[in-house]
Design an enzyme around this catalytic site. Sequence first.
Site, PDB file in Angstrom:
ATOM      1  N   TRP A 103     127.340  82.564-115.377  1.00 17.87           N
ATOM      2  CA  TRP A 103     128.147  81.430-115.795  1.00 17.87           C
ATOM      3  C   TRP A 103     128.373  80.430-114.679  1.00 17.87           C
ATOM      4  CZ3 TRP A 103     128.040  80.110-120.494  1.00 17.87           C
ATOM      5  CH2 TRP A 103     127.888  81.079-121.487  1.00 17.87           C
ATOM      6  N   ASP A 173     136.523  78.408-113.428  1.00 16.36           N
ATOM      7  CA  ASP A 173     136.191  78.726-114.812  1.00 16.36           C
ATOM      8  C   ASP A 173     136.768  80.102-115.112  1.00 16.36           C
ATOM      9  OD1 ASP A 173     135.120  79.482-117.234  1.00 16.36           O
ATOM     10  OD2 ASP A 173     133.023  79.408-116.584  1.00 16.36           O
ATOM     11  N   LYS A 197     138.034  84.587-125.630  1.00 17.34           N
ATOM     12  CA  LYS A 197     138.101  85.899-124.993  1.00 17.34           C
ATOM     13  C   LYS A 197     139.550  86.403-124.896  1.00 17.34           C
ATOM     14  CE  LYS A 197     133.989  84.463-122.478  1.00 17.34           C
ATOM     15  NZ  LYS A 197     132.963  85.268-123.147  1.00 17.34           N
TER      16      LYS A 197
END
Length: 361
Positions: A103, A173, A197
């Site tokens: 990511w 992030d 999430k």
Amino acid sequence: MSNPVYNFCAGPAMLPKDVMLAAQQEFVNWSGQGCSVMEVSHRSADYLEVANQAERDLRELMNISDDYAVLFMHGGGRGQFASVPLNILPENGIADYILTGSWSQSALTEAQKFGKINLAADCYKNNGLGSVLPQADWQLSKDAAYVHYCPNETVDGIEFDTIPEVEKPLVADMSSCILSREIDVNKFGIIYAGAQKNIGPSGLAIVIVRKDLLGRARSVTPSIFDYTLQLKHESMFNTPPTYAWYLAGLVFKWLKQQGGVKAVEQTNIAKAELLYNFIDNNEFYENRVETRYRSRMNVPFYLKDEALNAAFLAESKAQGLLALKGHRSVGGMRASIYNAMPLEGVQALVNFMQDFAKRNG
């Protein structure tokens, strides 16, 4: 009686059962109005109270001061990969990116479309295990507009155990670790997170941005990704993802009922220790991340005999243990054990893994 079902999906992920039941109860008749909350105008007084309460609860859970704006935005985490440089990276400026997995790599690749990006640190292996390059070895730019990193890599199962100390605004992030552990928000310039999430369903992104970083967006920045414009319009420049926002608010209330982030963090520690201790003490399985940097949220593991992967997945699913297949880029298995996953779910997984190893070892 059938086994309970535990969803280990990395995202969209398991939501708290109490939240799902509350949403179900008022799905077609919200607040006695005879219609669903998703059918109500986002500018109505009733919905505005939902939105405002969600922000108040998030601020309380994370101890977010008035120095920060809290935005509820479109585009998920990937939308923020572009939004961050468009909002705070000058056209001729430079930004530092710390690479620790899939990511952070995606964020870096996207940011390169908008300016000069310095790869200040690359992930590395320590004795063959995934790890984090010590900060003393980072090559940070003196004139960077910001430093970006991903505290928890969902795919790779690597998580920072400390917040980096940098002189420039720190951008994180936190899509897969927000609200899972206590953090000092004041150490960050921007925190962003896709909702799917630990916050709620997909389709929503949370952005926490220090107000002194506002007012810097480039003229070409799409309006819905302009932080300053979004703050001015209270995240309602256009119609927001109202149902996702509503569900996020229910999750925030649920977190407060659990005792807040501090209490939830202790449960997350217990869940992670249970699973990692089992993996470390059973020769049939292995984790390939240095102990210090193992993620509490995403636990990748491998069977010693990967020819048994298909059988493991089929049998675990039959036992109500869902979505354990690892990401296609790394293979193996992955158990995502976000806030909504109870300790009983992790224990059920460990029991299955132990039985599977005995029968196939």
